[in-house]
Design an enzyme around this catalytic site. Structure first.
Site, PDB file in Angstrom:
ATOM      1  N   ARG A 102    -118.906 -12.885 -28.232  1.00 12.10           N
ATOM      2  CA  ARG A 102    -119.894 -13.965 -28.146  1.00 12.10           C
ATOM      3  C   ARG A 102    -121.229 -13.512 -28.725  1.00 12.10           C
ATOM      4  NH1 ARG A 102    -120.297 -17.202 -22.638  1.00 12.10           N
ATOM      5  NH2 ARG A 102    -121.733 -15.529 -22.154  1.00 12.10           N
ATOM      6  N   THR A 106    -126.283 -17.634 -28.996  1.00  8.13           N
ATOM      7  CA  THR A 106    -125.631 -18.957 -28.994  1.00  8.13           C
ATOM      8  C   THR A 106    -124.434 -19.037 -28.057  1.00  8.13           C
ATOM      9  OG1 THR A 106    -124.106 -18.320 -30.767  1.00  8.13           O
ATOM     10  CG2 THR A 106    -126.252 -19.249 -31.434  1.00  8.13           C
ATOM     11  N   ASP A 198    -121.532  -9.166 -16.841  1.00  6.25           N
ATOM     12  CA  ASP A 198    -120.789  -8.933 -18.079  1.00  6.25           C
ATOM     13  C   ASP A 198    -119.599  -8.033 -17.771  1.00  6.25           C
ATOM     14  OD1 ASP A 198    -119.908  -7.642 -20.560  1.00  6.25           O
ATOM     15  OD2 ASP A 198    -121.566  -8.744 -21.462  1.00  6.25           O
ATOM     16  N   ASP A 201    -119.165  -4.811 -19.948  1.00  5.17           N
ATOM     17  CA  ASP A 201    -120.156  -3.777 -19.634  1.00  5.17           C
ATOM     18  C   ASP A 201    -119.811  -3.075 -18.324  1.00  5.17           C
ATOM     19  OD1 ASP A 201    -121.594  -4.305 -21.909  1.00  5.17           O
ATOM     20  OD2 ASP A 201    -123.197  -5.411 -20.900  1.00  5.17           O
TER      21      ASP A 201
HETATM   22  C1  PRP Z   1    -116.693 -12.149 -22.729  1.00  4.67           C
HETATM   23  C2  PRP Z   1    -115.365 -12.349 -22.050  1.00  4.67           C
HETATM   24  C3  PRP Z   1    -114.747 -13.447 -22.854  1.00  4.67           C
HETATM   25  C4  PRP Z   1    -115.920 -14.289 -23.234  1.00  4.67           C
HETATM   26  C5  PRP Z   1    -115.950 -15.522 -22.378  1.00  4.67           C
HETATM   27  O1  PRP Z   1    -116.548 -11.402 -23.861  1.00  4.67           O
HETATM   28  O2  PRP Z   1    -114.595 -11.183 -22.002  1.00  4.67           O
HETATM   29  O3  PRP Z   1    -114.066 -12.985 -24.011  1.00  4.67           O
HETATM   30  O4  PRP Z   1    -117.104 -13.499 -23.000  1.00  4.67           O
HETATM   31  O5  PRP Z   1    -116.937 -16.379 -22.757  1.00  4.67           O
HETATM   32  P1  PRP Z   1    -116.638 -17.813 -23.368  1.00  4.67           P
HETATM   33  O6  PRP Z   1    -115.633 -18.469 -22.487  1.00  4.67           O
HETATM   34  O7  PRP Z   1    -117.987 -18.494 -23.296  1.00  4.67           O
HETATM   35  O8  PRP Z   1    -116.170 -17.660 -24.781  1.00  4.67           O
HETATM   36  P2  PRP Z   1    -117.774 -10.930 -24.786  1.00  4.67           P
HETATM   37  O9  PRP Z   1    -117.981 -11.912 -25.896  1.00  4.67           O
HETATM   38  O10 PRP Z   1    -118.944 -10.643 -23.930  1.00  4.67           O
HETATM   39  O11 PRP Z   1    -117.207  -9.634 -25.480  1.00  4.67           O
HETATM   40  P3  PRP Z   1    -116.754  -8.240 -24.872  1.00  4.67           P
HETATM   41  O12 PRP Z   1    -115.471  -8.457 -24.138  1.00  4.67           O
HETATM   42  O13 PRP Z   1    -116.581  -7.411 -26.096  1.00  4.67           O
HETATM   43  O14 PRP Z   1    -117.847  -7.744 -23.960  1.00  4.67           O
HETATM   44  N1  URA Z   2    -118.670 -13.068 -20.300  1.00  4.47           N
HETATM   45  C1  URA Z   2    -118.853 -12.243 -19.239  1.00  4.47           C
HETATM   46  O1  URA Z   2    -118.514 -11.053 -19.295  1.00  4.47           O
HETATM   47  N2  URA Z   2    -119.415 -12.772 -18.133  1.00  4.47           N
HETATM   48  C2  URA Z   2    -119.784 -14.054 -18.031  1.00  4.47           C
HETATM   49  O2  URA Z   2    -120.291 -14.483 -16.973  1.00  4.47           O
HETATM   50  C3  URA Z   2    -119.584 -14.893 -19.149  1.00  4.47           C
HETATM   51  C4  URA Z   2    -119.019 -14.368 -20.263  1.00  4.47           C
END
Ligand code: PRP
Ligand code: URA
Length: 206
Positions: A102, A106, A198, A201
């Site tokens: 993400r 945005t 997150d 993280d």
């Molecule tokens: C997080 C999570 C999902 C996404 C969900 O990933 O693991 O993939 O956000 O959000 P959405 O439903 O609004 O699309 P992130 O993009 O933070 O990446 P990461 O797993 O690499 O931390």
């Molecule tokens: N991705 C995350 O890891 N946490 C949230 O709350 C939303 C998106």
């Protein structure tokens, strides 16, 4: 098509995942535990076939899993934390990877990686991603596996927002969603409330 885990152990584990004092090592263990419960729930309707065997006492015909190919597809990076329980209970499962991230401003997900095993029309694909927030990542991932020929697709998440569930249901009404918690709403930054922050993280200590 939404299934919310209803088990005291699931509630207990999710509360500890939410707790901001939970450190990454414990967080990873809890992630394993909740995913195992979800994997069992998401496979409740797997087809069975009868197998004749011999018990130590007599012949017996008993049900065993029939050979529907299973594919687990984590959405990088946080979804990787959910793969091991699937490998442990389904040793023959194939693993594919979809990288989606993400944008911080945005909240729109960008696809940066995709490596999928062959998917037959009768395969069952289990997309795993711990957070279903806006649903943008899940919808993109479902589009990708559908384009590769997947028809039976389930989405397995740990915490879901109503907005994300609605997005998946609107775009793919036949995709079943398994989640451990259906939370209240998204905040202005599109994080889930109450949520757990997150996930990536917290899983990887970043
Ligand atoms: C997080 C999570 C999902 C996404 C969900 O990933 O693991 O993939 O956000 O959000 P959405 O439903 O609004 O699309 P992130 O993009 O933070 O990446 P990461 O797993 O690499 O931390
Ligand atoms: N991705 C995350 O890891 N946490 C949230 O709350 C939303 C998106």
């Amino acid at each position: 098509m939404l299934h919310v885990l209803n088990h005291p152990l699931a509630s207990h584990v999710v509360t500890h995942l939410r707790d901001k004092t939970t450190r990454p090592a414990t967080f990873r263990t809890l992630c394993y535990q909740i995913t195992l419960l979800l994997a069992i729930e998401a496979s409740r309707d797997l087809p069975l076939e009868n197998k004749p065997i011999e018990t130590p006492l007599e012949p017996f015909v008993g049900p065993v899993l029939s050979h529907q190919p299973l594919v687990v597809v984590p959405i990088l990076r946080a979804g990787v934390g959910m793969v091991q329980p699937f490998l442990d209970i389904f040793p023959d499962i194939s693993v594919g990877y979809i990288g989606l991230e993400r944008d911080h401003a945005t909240a729109v997900a960008r696809n940066y990686y995709c490596k999928l095993p062959p998917i037959a029309s009768h395969s069952r694909v289990l997309l795993v991603d711990p957070m279903l927030a806006t649903g943008g990542s899940a919808v993109q991932a479902i589009q990708i596996v559908r384009a590769q020929g997947a028809s039976a697709v389930s989405l397995v998440s740990i915490v879901s927002a109503p907005e994300g569930v609605a997005a998946v249901e609107q775009n793919f009404p036949d995709v079943r969603i398994f989640t451990a918690a259906l939370d209240r709403q998204l905040n202005a930054q599109k994080y889930i409330l109450p949520g757990l922050g997150d996930f990536g993280d917290r899983l990887y200590g970043t």
